[in-house]
Design an enzyme around this catalytic site. Structure first.
Site, PDB file in Angstrom:
ATOM      1  N   LYS A 146      -4.200   1.770  18.869  1.00  0.00           N
ATOM      2  CA  LYS A 146      -4.932   2.959  17.448  1.00  0.00           C
ATOM      3  C   LYS A 146      -6.119   2.636  17.572  1.00  0.00           C
ATOM      4  O   LYS A 146      -7.012   1.568  17.465  1.00  0.00           O
ATOM      5  CB  LYS A 146      -3.941   3.331  16.976  1.00  0.00           C
ATOM      6  CG  LYS A 146      -4.019   2.159  16.147  1.00  0.00           C
ATOM      7  CD  LYS A 146      -4.413   2.064  15.024  1.00  0.00           C
ATOM      8  CE  LYS A 146      -5.274   1.491  14.663  1.00  0.00           C
ATOM      9  NZ  LYS A 146      -5.736   0.269  13.471  1.00  0.00           N
ATOM     10  N   HIS A 178       1.792  -0.153  15.018  1.00  0.00           N
ATOM     11  CA  HIS A 178       3.028  -1.128  14.700  1.00  0.00           C
ATOM     12  C   HIS A 178       2.952  -1.128  13.170  1.00  0.00           C
ATOM     13  O   HIS A 178       4.017  -1.773  13.031  1.00  0.00           O
ATOM     14  CB  HIS A 178       1.822  -2.337  14.415  1.00  0.00           C
ATOM     15  CG  HIS A 178       1.256  -2.569  13.574  1.00  0.00           C
ATOM     16  ND1 HIS A 178      -0.402  -2.279  13.545  1.00  0.00           N
ATOM     17  CD2 HIS A 178       0.851  -3.216  12.407  1.00  0.00           C
ATOM     18  CE1 HIS A 178      -0.818  -2.748  12.187  1.00  0.00           C
ATOM     19  NE2 HIS A 178      -0.027  -2.923  12.339  1.00  0.00           N
ATOM     20  N   LYS A 229       6.907  -2.342  12.162  1.00  0.00           N
ATOM     21  CA  LYS A 229       8.098  -2.715  11.221  1.00  0.00           C
ATOM     22  C   LYS A 229       8.776  -2.419  10.824  1.00  0.00           C
ATOM     23  O   LYS A 229       9.501  -1.332  10.913  1.00  0.00           O
ATOM     24  CB  LYS A 229       6.676  -1.905   9.424  1.00  0.00           C
ATOM     25  CG  LYS A 229       5.330  -3.059  10.816  1.00  0.00           C
ATOM     26  CD  LYS A 229       5.253  -3.008   8.631  1.00  0.00           C
ATOM     27  CE  LYS A 229       2.883  -3.419   9.440  1.00  0.00           C
ATOM     28  NZ  LYS A 229       3.017  -4.428   8.645  1.00  0.00           N
ATOM     29  N   GLU A 257      -5.625  -3.373   0.657  1.00  0.00           N
ATOM     30  CA  GLU A 257      -6.059  -4.795   1.840  1.00  0.00           C
ATOM     31  C   GLU A 257      -6.779  -5.773   1.206  1.00  0.00           C
ATOM     32  O   GLU A 257      -8.308  -4.501   0.420  1.00  0.00           O
ATOM     33  CB  GLU A 257      -6.245  -4.927   3.239  1.00  0.00           C
ATOM     34  CG  GLU A 257      -5.296  -4.020   3.753  1.00  0.00           C
ATOM     35  CD  GLU A 257      -5.553  -4.293   5.456  1.00  0.00           C
ATOM     36  OE1 GLU A 257      -5.039  -4.479   5.833  1.00  0.00           O
ATOM     37  OE2 GLU A 257      -6.734  -3.107   5.405  1.00  0.00           O
ATOM     38  N   ASP A 283      -8.642   4.584  11.253  1.00  0.00           N
ATOM     39  CA  ASP A 283      -8.335   3.193  11.623  1.00  0.00           C
ATOM     40  C   ASP A 283      -6.859   2.895  10.824  1.00  0.00           C
ATOM     41  O   ASP A 283      -6.192   2.346  11.041  1.00  0.00           O
ATOM     42  CB  ASP A 283      -9.282   2.010  10.745  1.00  0.00           C
ATOM     43  CG  ASP A 283      -8.192   0.383  10.997  1.00  0.00           C
ATOM     44  OD1 ASP A 283      -7.939   0.399  11.926  1.00  0.00           O
ATOM     45  OD2 ASP A 283      -8.920  -0.534  10.015  1.00  0.00           O
ATOM     46  N   HIS A 343      -1.497   4.833  10.916  1.00  0.00           N
ATOM     47  CA  HIS A 343      -0.240   4.118  10.117  1.00  0.00           C
ATOM     48  C   HIS A 343       0.284   5.423   9.239  1.00  0.00           C
ATOM     49  O   HIS A 343       1.580   5.333   8.937  1.00  0.00           O
ATOM     50  CB  HIS A 343      -0.812   2.852   9.879  1.00  0.00           C
ATOM     51  CG  HIS A 343      -1.625   1.935  10.887  1.00  0.00           C
ATOM     52  ND1 HIS A 343      -1.133   2.107  12.420  1.00  0.00           N
ATOM     53  CD2 HIS A 343      -2.286   1.125  10.386  1.00  0.00           C
ATOM     54  CE1 HIS A 343      -1.538   1.179  12.644  1.00  0.00           C
ATOM     55  NE2 HIS A 343      -2.089   0.803  11.944  1.00  0.00           N
TER      56      HIS A 343
END
Ligand code: BG6
Length: 501
Positions: A165, A195, A199, A233, A252, A257
Protein backbone atom coordinates in the site's frame (compact mmCIF):
# COMPACT_ATOMS: atom_id res chain seq x y z
CA UNK A 1 17.95 -32.61 -6.80
CA UNK A 2 15.55 -32.88 -3.85
CA UNK A 3 13.94 -29.60 -2.70
CA UNK A 4 15.95 -28.05 0.11
CA UNK A 5 14.07 -27.40 3.28
CA UNK A 6 15.19 -24.68 5.61
CA UNK A 7 14.31 -25.91 9.05
CA UNK A 8 15.43 -25.51 12.57
CA UNK A 9 17.84 -28.21 13.67
CA UNK A 10 16.27 -31.52 14.66
CA UNK A 11 16.35 -30.63 18.34
CA UNK A 12 14.24 -27.51 17.88
CA UNK A 13 10.66 -27.67 19.05
CA UNK A 14 9.23 -25.00 16.73
CA UNK A 15 9.53 -27.02 13.54
CA UNK A 16 7.73 -29.91 15.20
CA UNK A 17 4.91 -27.72 16.44
CA UNK A 18 3.88 -26.41 13.03
CA UNK A 19 0.77 -28.29 11.97
CA UNK A 20 0.49 -29.53 8.38
CA UNK A 21 -1.42 -27.28 6.00
CA UNK A 22 -0.32 -24.05 7.70
CA UNK A 23 2.34 -23.35 5.10
CA UNK A 24 2.43 -23.68 1.31
CA UNK A 25 2.75 -27.11 -0.32
CA UNK A 26 5.48 -26.09 -2.75
CA UNK A 27 8.92 -24.52 -2.27
CA UNK A 28 8.86 -20.79 -2.88
CA UNK A 29 11.08 -18.40 -4.79
CA UNK A 30 10.55 -14.92 -3.39
CA UNK A 31 11.43 -11.97 -5.62
CA UNK A 32 11.69 -9.06 -3.22
CA UNK A 33 11.61 -5.80 -5.14
CA UNK A 34 12.72 -2.92 -2.91
CA UNK A 35 14.93 -5.34 -0.98
CA UNK A 36 17.15 -2.72 0.61
CA UNK A 37 14.31 -0.38 1.64
CA UNK A 38 12.96 0.39 5.07
CA UNK A 39 10.10 -2.11 5.03
CA UNK A 40 12.29 -4.92 3.73
CA UNK A 41 14.80 -4.31 6.52
CA UNK A 42 12.29 -3.86 9.33
CA UNK A 43 9.77 -6.54 8.47
CA UNK A 44 10.19 -8.54 5.27
CA UNK A 45 13.70 -9.94 5.63
CA UNK A 46 13.26 -10.77 9.34
CA UNK A 47 9.82 -12.21 8.56
CA UNK A 48 11.07 -14.40 5.69
CA UNK A 49 13.95 -15.53 7.88
CA UNK A 50 11.51 -16.64 10.56
CA UNK A 51 9.11 -18.34 8.14
CA UNK A 52 11.92 -20.21 6.42
CA UNK A 53 13.86 -21.21 9.50
CA UNK A 54 10.86 -22.23 11.59
CA UNK A 55 9.82 -24.69 8.91
CA UNK A 56 6.68 -22.97 7.63
CA UNK A 57 7.94 -23.12 4.04
CA UNK A 58 9.15 -26.37 2.43
CA UNK A 59 12.16 -24.71 0.78
CA UNK A 60 12.67 -21.06 0.03
CA UNK A 61 14.99 -18.81 -1.98
CA UNK A 62 14.87 -15.04 -1.70
CA UNK A 63 16.08 -12.86 -4.57
CA UNK A 64 16.57 -9.25 -3.55
CA UNK A 65 16.05 -6.64 -6.25
CA UNK A 66 16.61 -2.90 -5.96
CA UNK A 67 18.24 0.10 -7.58
CA UNK A 68 21.33 -0.35 -5.43
CA UNK A 69 24.36 -1.78 -7.23
CA UNK A 70 25.23 -4.56 -4.80
CA UNK A 71 26.51 -8.08 -5.04
CA UNK A 72 24.98 -10.95 -3.11
CA UNK A 73 27.53 -10.70 -0.29
CA UNK A 74 26.64 -7.07 0.32
CA UNK A 75 22.96 -8.01 0.31
CA UNK A 76 23.65 -10.74 2.88
CA UNK A 77 25.28 -8.12 5.10
CA UNK A 78 22.17 -5.93 4.83
CA UNK A 79 19.91 -8.89 5.54
CA UNK A 80 21.97 -9.95 8.57
CA UNK A 81 21.90 -6.44 9.98
CA UNK A 82 18.12 -6.34 9.42
CA UNK A 83 17.58 -9.67 11.16
CA UNK A 84 19.85 -8.74 14.07
CA UNK A 85 18.17 -5.39 14.54
CA UNK A 86 14.53 -6.20 13.91
CA UNK A 87 13.83 -9.93 14.35
CA UNK A 88 11.81 -10.30 17.55
CA UNK A 89 13.38 -13.70 18.29
CA UNK A 90 16.98 -14.59 19.00
CA UNK A 91 18.92 -15.52 15.84
CA UNK A 92 20.28 -19.05 15.75
CA UNK A 93 23.55 -19.14 13.75
CA UNK A 94 22.79 -22.39 11.93
CA UNK A 95 19.43 -20.97 10.83
CA UNK A 96 21.10 -17.78 9.72
CA UNK A 97 23.67 -19.61 7.57
CA UNK A 98 20.94 -21.66 5.88
CA UNK A 99 18.98 -18.46 5.21
CA UNK A 100 22.06 -16.56 4.00
CA UNK A 101 22.70 -19.39 1.52
CA UNK A 102 19.18 -18.99 0.22
CA UNK A 103 19.69 -15.30 -0.63
CA UNK A 104 20.55 -13.92 -4.03
CA UNK A 105 20.61 -10.38 -5.37
CA UNK A 106 19.91 -8.76 -8.74
CA UNK A 107 20.33 -5.00 -9.23
CA UNK A 108 17.63 -3.42 -11.41
CA UNK A 109 20.33 -2.51 -13.90
CA UNK A 110 20.63 -6.25 -14.75
CA UNK A 111 17.19 -5.91 -16.37
CA UNK A 112 14.62 -8.59 -17.13
CA UNK A 113 17.22 -11.04 -18.43
CA UNK A 114 19.28 -10.85 -15.23
CA UNK A 115 16.24 -11.38 -13.05
CA UNK A 116 14.91 -14.24 -15.14
CA UNK A 117 18.26 -15.99 -14.94
CA UNK A 118 18.40 -15.66 -11.12
CA UNK A 119 14.85 -16.96 -10.65
CA UNK A 120 15.45 -19.95 -12.89
CA UNK A 121 18.68 -20.77 -11.05
CA UNK A 122 16.84 -20.56 -7.71
CA UNK A 123 14.09 -22.82 -8.96
CA UNK A 124 16.53 -25.37 -10.20
CA UNK A 125 18.30 -25.46 -6.86
CA UNK A 126 14.94 -26.06 -5.15
CA UNK A 127 14.18 -29.05 -7.34
CA UNK A 128 12.02 -27.42 -9.98
CA UNK A 129 8.44 -27.72 -8.77
CA UNK A 130 8.24 -24.30 -7.11
CA UNK A 131 5.93 -21.33 -6.85
CA UNK A 132 6.96 -17.68 -7.22
CA UNK A 133 6.04 -14.86 -4.89
CA UNK A 134 6.82 -11.37 -6.13
CA UNK A 135 6.78 -8.87 -3.30
CA UNK A 136 6.69 -5.25 -4.49
CA UNK A 137 7.91 -3.20 -1.58
CA UNK A 138 8.10 0.00 -3.63
CA UNK A 139 6.31 3.37 -3.60
CA UNK A 140 3.12 3.71 -5.68
CA UNK A 141 4.90 5.48 -8.56
CA UNK A 142 7.38 2.61 -8.97
CA UNK A 143 4.86 -0.24 -8.81
CA UNK A 144 4.01 -0.38 -12.50
CA UNK A 145 7.54 -0.47 -13.79
CA UNK A 146 8.24 -3.38 -11.42
CA UNK A 147 5.14 -5.19 -12.74
CA UNK A 148 6.34 -4.65 -16.31
CA UNK A 149 9.79 -5.95 -15.43
CA UNK A 150 8.26 -9.16 -14.08
CA UNK A 151 6.18 -9.48 -17.25
CA UNK A 152 9.21 -8.94 -19.47
CA UNK A 153 11.21 -11.48 -17.48
CA UNK A 154 8.37 -13.99 -18.09
CA UNK A 155 7.96 -14.63 -14.38
CA UNK A 156 4.16 -14.43 -14.26
CA UNK A 157 3.44 -18.13 -14.58
CA UNK A 158 3.13 -20.04 -11.28
CA UNK A 159 3.39 -16.77 -9.44
CA UNK A 160 1.56 -14.56 -7.01
CA UNK A 161 2.24 -10.90 -6.54
CA UNK A 162 2.01 -8.98 -3.27
CA UNK A 163 1.43 -5.26 -3.77
CA UNK A 164 2.27 -2.84 -0.97
CA UNK A 165 0.00 0.00 0.00
CA UNK A 166 -0.93 2.68 -0.75
CA UNK A 167 -2.45 1.17 -3.87
CA UNK A 168 -2.46 4.23 -6.11
CA UNK A 169 -2.67 7.75 -4.72
CA UNK A 170 -6.25 8.58 -5.69
CA UNK A 171 -9.20 7.02 -7.52
CA UNK A 172 -7.87 7.62 -11.02
CA UNK A 173 -4.41 6.23 -10.29
CA UNK A 174 -5.84 3.19 -8.47
CA UNK A 175 -8.21 2.39 -11.36
CA UNK A 176 -5.41 2.83 -13.85
CA UNK A 177 -3.01 0.72 -11.75
CA UNK A 178 -5.59 -2.06 -11.48
CA UNK A 179 -6.17 -1.95 -15.25
CA UNK A 180 -2.47 -2.13 -16.08
CA UNK A 181 -1.82 -4.77 -13.42
CA UNK A 182 -4.53 -6.94 -14.99
CA UNK A 183 -2.71 -6.75 -18.33
CA UNK A 184 0.06 -8.79 -16.71
CA UNK A 185 -1.41 -10.65 -13.71
CA UNK A 186 -4.85 -12.25 -13.25
CA UNK A 187 -6.86 -10.99 -10.27
CA UNK A 188 -6.47 -14.29 -8.38
CA UNK A 189 -2.67 -13.86 -8.54
CA UNK A 190 -2.81 -10.40 -6.91
CA UNK A 191 -2.52 -9.92 -3.14
CA UNK A 192 -2.97 -6.27 -2.07
CA UNK A 193 -1.46 -6.29 1.37
CA UNK A 194 -2.61 -4.25 4.34
CA UNK A 195 -0.54 -5.47 7.22
CA UNK A 196 -3.01 -4.26 9.84
CA UNK A 197 -5.29 -7.11 8.75
CA UNK A 198 -2.48 -9.55 9.51
CA UNK A 199 -2.21 -8.36 13.09
CA UNK A 200 -3.44 -11.04 15.47
CA UNK A 201 -5.70 -8.63 17.40
CA UNK A 202 -7.33 -7.37 14.19
CA UNK A 203 -8.41 -10.93 13.43
CA UNK A 204 -9.46 -11.23 17.03
CA UNK A 205 -12.08 -8.56 16.35
CA UNK A 206 -13.79 -11.11 14.11
CA UNK A 207 -13.53 -13.81 16.78
CA UNK A 208 -14.80 -11.45 19.46
CA UNK A 209 -17.76 -10.24 17.42
CA UNK A 210 -18.87 -13.40 15.71
CA UNK A 211 -17.88 -16.21 18.09
CA UNK A 212 -19.72 -14.85 21.14
CA UNK A 213 -23.41 -14.37 21.74
CA UNK A 214 -22.90 -11.56 24.21
CA UNK A 215 -21.58 -8.67 22.13
CA UNK A 216 -23.11 -8.89 18.67
CA UNK A 217 -26.65 -7.98 19.85
CA UNK A 218 -25.35 -4.65 21.18
CA UNK A 219 -23.04 -3.95 18.23
CA UNK A 220 -25.11 -1.21 16.64
CA UNK A 221 -26.40 2.37 16.80
CA UNK A 222 -28.89 1.56 19.56
CA UNK A 223 -26.12 0.81 22.06
CA UNK A 224 -22.94 2.34 20.68
CA UNK A 225 -22.46 6.09 20.87
CA UNK A 226 -19.22 6.46 18.92
CA UNK A 227 -16.05 4.60 18.00
CA UNK A 228 -12.43 5.79 18.05
CA UNK A 229 -9.61 4.18 16.11
CA UNK A 230 -6.50 5.88 17.37
CA UNK A 231 -2.98 5.04 16.14
CA UNK A 232 -0.56 7.70 17.37
CA UNK A 233 3.12 6.96 16.68
CA UNK A 234 6.21 8.35 18.38
CA UNK A 235 8.29 7.48 15.29
CA UNK A 236 9.37 10.15 12.86
CA UNK A 237 10.15 9.51 9.21
CA UNK A 238 13.48 7.75 9.53
CA UNK A 239 14.82 7.50 6.00
CA UNK A 240 11.40 7.58 4.38
CA UNK A 241 11.10 11.28 3.51
CA UNK A 242 10.99 10.54 -0.23
CA UNK A 243 8.07 8.15 0.17
CA UNK A 244 6.32 10.18 2.83
CA UNK A 245 6.41 13.50 1.02
CA UNK A 246 4.32 11.98 -1.80
CA UNK A 247 2.06 10.15 0.61
CA UNK A 248 1.31 11.86 3.93
CA UNK A 249 -0.55 10.43 6.90
CA UNK A 250 -3.95 10.10 5.21
CA UNK A 251 -2.72 7.98 2.30
CA UNK A 252 -0.12 6.15 4.38
CA UNK A 253 -2.39 5.13 7.24
CA UNK A 254 -6.05 6.08 6.93
CA UNK A 255 -7.14 5.12 3.43
CA UNK A 256 -5.30 1.88 4.09
CA UNK A 257 -4.99 0.53 7.62
CA UNK A 258 -7.53 2.53 9.59
CA UNK A 259 -10.37 2.08 7.09
CA UNK A 260 -9.67 -1.65 6.98
CA UNK A 261 -10.06 -1.78 10.74
CA UNK A 262 -13.29 0.23 10.42
CA UNK A 263 -14.54 -2.48 8.07
CA UNK A 264 -13.79 -5.31 10.54
CA UNK A 265 -15.50 -3.31 13.27
CA UNK A 266 -18.55 -2.38 11.26
CA UNK A 267 -19.28 -5.23 8.87
CA UNK A 268 -22.28 -7.55 9.01
CA UNK A 269 -21.64 -11.21 9.85
CA UNK A 270 -20.11 -12.83 6.75
CA UNK A 271 -21.69 -16.09 5.59
CA UNK A 272 -18.32 -17.87 5.94
CA UNK A 273 -14.77 -17.24 7.04
CA UNK A 274 -13.64 -17.16 3.42
CA UNK A 275 -12.30 -14.48 1.07
CA UNK A 276 -15.50 -13.93 -0.96
CA UNK A 277 -17.95 -13.47 1.94
CA UNK A 278 -15.53 -11.39 4.03
CA UNK A 279 -14.64 -9.07 1.14
CA UNK A 280 -18.30 -8.70 0.28
CA UNK A 281 -19.21 -7.55 3.80
CA UNK A 282 -16.21 -5.23 4.02
CA UNK A 283 -17.04 -3.71 0.65
CA UNK A 284 -20.63 -3.12 1.79
CA UNK A 285 -19.25 -1.05 4.67
CA UNK A 286 -17.11 0.94 2.23
CA UNK A 287 -20.11 1.46 -0.05
CA UNK A 288 -22.08 2.87 2.90
CA UNK A 289 -19.28 5.22 3.92
CA UNK A 290 -20.19 8.86 3.51
CA UNK A 291 -17.58 10.75 1.45
CA UNK A 292 -15.12 12.43 3.81
CA UNK A 293 -16.06 16.06 4.37
CA UNK A 294 -12.92 18.24 4.61
CA UNK A 295 -14.68 20.12 7.43
CA UNK A 296 -14.48 16.93 9.49
CA UNK A 297 -10.73 16.60 9.03
CA UNK A 298 -7.79 18.03 10.96
CA UNK A 299 -4.43 17.85 9.16
CA UNK A 300 -1.24 18.56 11.06
CA UNK A 301 2.49 18.72 10.53
CA UNK A 302 5.05 18.39 13.31
CA UNK A 303 7.41 21.28 13.93
CA UNK A 304 10.72 20.81 12.12
CA UNK A 305 9.31 18.49 9.41
CA UNK A 306 10.04 20.99 6.64
CA UNK A 307 13.72 21.19 7.52
CA UNK A 308 14.25 17.42 7.39
CA UNK A 309 16.41 16.00 4.62
CA UNK A 310 14.37 15.19 1.52
CA UNK A 311 11.41 17.35 2.57
CA UNK A 312 10.26 20.36 0.56
CA UNK A 313 10.83 23.47 2.74
CA UNK A 314 7.29 24.59 1.82
CA UNK A 315 5.76 21.11 2.17
CA UNK A 316 2.03 20.86 2.79
CA UNK A 317 2.24 17.11 3.44
CA UNK A 318 0.45 16.15 6.64
CA UNK A 319 2.25 14.07 9.25
CA UNK A 320 -0.96 13.90 11.30
CA UNK A 321 -4.59 13.43 10.48
CA UNK A 322 -7.75 13.14 12.55
CA UNK A 323 -11.20 12.84 11.05
CA UNK A 324 -14.80 11.88 11.49
CA UNK A 325 -16.19 9.18 9.26
CA UNK A 326 -19.85 8.12 9.03
CA UNK A 327 -21.30 4.85 7.81
CA UNK A 328 -24.78 5.43 6.56
CA UNK A 329 -26.44 2.05 6.96
CA UNK A 330 -29.04 0.54 9.31
CA UNK A 331 -26.49 -0.61 11.83
CA UNK A 332 -24.39 2.56 12.08
CA UNK A 333 -26.38 5.61 10.92
CA UNK A 334 -25.58 8.52 13.24
CA UNK A 335 -22.60 6.81 14.96
CA UNK A 336 -19.38 8.74 14.33
CA UNK A 337 -16.13 6.83 13.82
CA UNK A 338 -13.26 9.11 14.87
CA UNK A 339 -9.88 8.20 13.39
CA UNK A 340 -6.53 9.66 14.36
CA UNK A 341 -2.92 8.90 13.49
CA UNK A 342 0.32 10.82 13.18
CA UNK A 343 4.06 10.83 13.53
CA UNK A 344 6.09 12.18 16.47
CA UNK A 345 3.15 12.15 18.83
CA UNK A 346 3.19 11.77 22.58
CA UNK A 347 2.75 7.99 22.70
CA UNK A 348 2.81 5.00 20.41
CA UNK A 349 -0.56 3.24 20.71
CA UNK A 350 -2.97 1.34 18.48
CA UNK A 351 -6.37 1.27 20.06
CA UNK A 352 -9.98 0.85 19.12
CA UNK A 353 -12.34 2.28 21.66
CA UNK A 354 -16.08 1.75 21.60
CA UNK A 355 -18.11 4.12 23.75
CA UNK A 356 -21.51 2.80 24.77
CA UNK A 357 -24.55 5.01 25.13
CA UNK A 358 -25.07 6.23 28.65
CA UNK A 359 -28.14 5.04 30.56
CA UNK A 360 -30.56 7.43 32.32
CA UNK A 361 -28.92 7.97 35.71
CA UNK A 362 -31.86 9.39 37.61
CA UNK A 363 -31.77 7.00 40.58
CA UNK A 364 -28.22 7.94 41.60
CA UNK A 365 -27.80 10.89 43.96
CA UNK A 366 -25.93 13.98 42.78
CA UNK A 367 -22.21 13.60 43.35
CA UNK A 368 -22.35 9.80 43.22
CA UNK A 369 -19.81 9.79 40.40
CA UNK A 370 -21.99 8.07 37.81
CA UNK A 371 -20.98 9.17 34.33
CA UNK A 372 -18.19 11.34 35.80
CA UNK A 373 -15.51 9.35 33.99
CA UNK A 374 -17.22 9.19 30.63
CA UNK A 375 -19.27 6.37 29.16
CA UNK A 376 -18.48 2.69 29.62
CA UNK A 377 -16.08 1.48 27.00
CA UNK A 378 -14.82 -1.57 25.25
CA UNK A 379 -11.18 -1.09 24.28
CA UNK A 380 -8.97 -3.20 22.03
CA UNK A 381 -5.22 -2.76 21.95
CA UNK A 382 -3.93 -3.83 18.53
CA UNK A 383 -0.34 -4.47 19.66
CA UNK A 384 1.02 -7.97 19.00
CA UNK A 385 0.76 -8.54 22.74
CA UNK A 386 -2.87 -7.54 22.51
CA UNK A 387 -5.12 -6.48 25.33
CA UNK A 388 -8.80 -5.88 25.75
CA UNK A 389 -10.75 -4.05 28.40
CA UNK A 390 -14.40 -3.58 29.29
CA UNK A 391 -14.97 -0.68 31.64
CA UNK A 392 -18.08 -0.06 33.68
CA UNK A 393 -19.30 1.77 36.76
CA UNK A 394 -19.40 -0.17 40.01
CA UNK A 395 -20.04 0.69 43.62
CA UNK A 396 -17.18 1.78 45.83
CA UNK A 397 -17.19 -0.37 49.00
CA UNK A 398 -18.52 1.26 52.16
CA UNK A 399 -21.49 3.37 53.13
CA UNK A 400 -23.63 5.35 50.68
CA UNK A 401 -23.55 5.00 46.89
CA UNK A 402 -20.27 6.22 45.40
CA UNK A 403 -19.48 4.91 41.96
CA UNK A 404 -16.06 4.24 40.46
CA UNK A 405 -14.96 3.27 36.98
CA UNK A 406 -13.85 -0.37 37.05
CA UNK A 407 -12.73 -2.71 34.32
CA UNK A 408 -12.41 -6.29 33.22
CA UNK A 409 -9.16 -6.76 31.35
CA UNK A 410 -7.64 -9.49 29.23
CA UNK A 411 -3.99 -9.55 28.15
CA UNK A 412 -2.61 -12.00 25.60
CA UNK A 413 0.46 -12.28 27.84
CA UNK A 414 -1.59 -14.17 30.38
CA UNK A 415 -2.34 -17.01 27.97
CA UNK A 416 1.28 -18.15 27.69
CA UNK A 417 0.76 -18.24 23.91
CA UNK A 418 2.40 -14.96 23.04
CA UNK A 419 5.32 -16.82 21.44
CA UNK A 420 2.93 -18.31 18.86
CA UNK A 421 1.93 -14.91 17.49
CA UNK A 422 3.08 -14.48 13.90
CA UNK A 423 4.12 -10.95 13.05
CA UNK A 424 1.56 -9.42 10.68
CA UNK A 425 3.75 -9.58 7.56
CA UNK A 426 4.75 -13.15 8.33
CA UNK A 427 1.14 -14.20 8.57
CA UNK A 428 0.19 -12.45 5.33
CA UNK A 429 3.19 -13.65 3.31
CA UNK A 430 2.36 -17.18 4.39
CA UNK A 431 -1.30 -16.72 3.39
CA UNK A 432 -0.25 -15.37 -0.03
CA UNK A 433 2.07 -18.34 -0.53
CA UNK A 434 -0.93 -20.57 0.18
CA UNK A 435 -3.12 -18.55 -2.17
CA UNK A 436 -5.48 -17.47 0.61
CA UNK A 437 -6.99 -14.01 -0.06
CA UNK A 438 -9.08 -13.78 3.13
CA UNK A 439 -6.99 -11.08 4.82
CA UNK A 440 -6.19 -9.08 1.67
CA UNK A 441 -7.98 -6.11 0.20
CA UNK A 442 -9.82 -6.09 -3.12
CA UNK A 443 -9.65 -3.76 -6.12
CA UNK A 444 -13.30 -2.81 -5.60
CA UNK A 445 -12.78 -2.00 -1.92
CA UNK A 446 -9.71 0.10 -2.57
CA UNK A 447 -11.29 2.02 -5.42
CA UNK A 448 -14.33 2.81 -3.25
CA UNK A 449 -12.06 4.09 -0.48
CA UNK A 450 -10.36 6.44 -2.92
CA UNK A 451 -13.79 7.52 -4.09
CA UNK A 452 -14.92 8.48 -0.56
CA UNK A 453 -11.57 10.26 -0.12
CA UNK A 454 -12.10 12.45 -3.17
CA UNK A 455 -13.57 15.54 -1.47
CA UNK A 456 -10.71 15.56 1.02
CA UNK A 457 -7.97 15.00 -1.57
CA UNK A 458 -9.42 17.76 -3.75
CA UNK A 459 -9.93 20.34 -0.99
CA UNK A 460 -7.61 19.41 1.88
CA UNK A 461 -7.86 21.71 4.88
CA UNK A 462 -4.62 23.59 5.68
CA UNK A 463 -1.97 21.75 7.68
CA UNK A 464 -1.70 23.01 11.25
CA UNK A 465 1.57 22.87 13.12
CA UNK A 466 1.87 20.73 16.24
CA UNK A 467 4.83 20.28 18.54
CA UNK A 468 6.61 16.91 18.47
CA UNK A 469 5.59 14.89 21.48
CA UNK A 470 2.06 16.35 21.61
CA UNK A 471 -1.28 14.77 20.62
CA UNK A 472 -1.65 16.85 17.43
CA UNK A 473 -3.05 20.30 16.62
CA UNK A 474 -5.45 21.83 19.15
CA UNK A 475 -8.46 21.59 16.86
CA UNK A 476 -8.65 17.82 17.40
CA UNK A 477 -10.75 18.51 20.49
CA UNK A 478 -13.45 20.35 18.54
CA UNK A 479 -13.60 17.44 16.13
CA UNK A 480 -14.81 14.99 18.79
CA UNK A 481 -16.75 17.43 21.02
CA UNK A 482 -18.88 16.89 23.06
CA UNK A 483 -16.93 13.64 23.39
CA UNK A 484 -13.26 13.42 24.30
CA UNK A 485 -10.35 11.42 22.91
CA UNK A 486 -9.70 8.29 24.98
CA UNK A 487 -5.94 8.83 24.66
CA UNK A 488 -4.04 9.62 26.74
CA UNK A 489 -5.76 7.10 29.00
CA UNK A 490 -6.91 8.40 32.35
CA UNK A 491 -6.06 5.03 33.87
CA UNK A 492 -3.31 2.91 32.30
CA UNK A 493 -3.73 -0.77 31.44
CA UNK A 494 -3.41 -3.06 34.40
CA UNK A 495 -0.02 -4.77 34.50
CA UNK A 496 -0.83 -8.38 33.58
CA UNK A 497 2.26 -9.53 35.42
CA UNK A 498 2.59 -7.24 38.45
CA UNK A 499 5.12 -9.35 40.32
CA UNK A 500 7.34 -9.56 37.25
CA UNK A 501 7.52 -13.33 37.89
C1 BG6 B 1 3.06 1.43 7.73
C2 BG6 B 1 3.21 2.88 7.50
O1 BG6 B 1 2.23 0.85 6.77
O2 BG6 B 1 2.53 1.20 9.02
C3 BG6 B 1 4.11 3.49 8.55
O3 BG6 B 1 3.74 3.12 6.20
C4 BG6 B 1 3.62 3.14 9.93
O4 BG6 B 1 4.19 4.89 8.38
C5 BG6 B 1 3.37 1.65 10.06
O5 BG6 B 1 4.60 3.55 10.87
C6 BG6 B 1 2.71 1.28 11.38
O6 BG6 B 1 2.63 -0.10 11.46
P1 BG6 B 1 2.79 -0.86 12.83
O7 BG6 B 1 2.58 -2.30 12.50
O8 BG6 B 1 4.12 -0.54 13.38
O9 BG6 B 1 1.67 -0.32 13.69
Amino acid sequence: MAPRCLRYGSGDSLAKKIPPGVGPRFPQVVVLVGATGDLARRKLLPGLFHLASAGFIPGCKVIGVSLDELDVEAFRVIAREAVDTFAPRKVNEADWHAFADSLDYVPLSAGAAGLKHAVHAAEESLGGNCRRIHYLSVPPNAALSAVRLLGEAELVEHSRIIMEKPFGTDLESAVSLNGKLHEVFAEEQIFRIDHFLGKEPAQNILAFRFANGLFEPIWNRNFIDHVQIDVPETLGLGKRAGFYEQTGAYRDMVVTHLFQIVAFMAMEPPTALAPGPISEEKNKVFRSMVPIDPKDVVRGQYGGYRSEEGVDPASETETFVALKCMIDNWRWAGVPFFLRTGKKLAEGQRIISIAFREPPKSMFPAGSGVGAEGPDHLTFDLADASKMSLSFYGKRPGPGMRLDKLSLQFAMHETGLIGDVLEAYERLILDAMRGDHTLFTTAEGIERLWEVSKPLLEMPPPVRAYPSGSWGPKSIHQLVAPNAWRLPFERGWRDPNPTGG
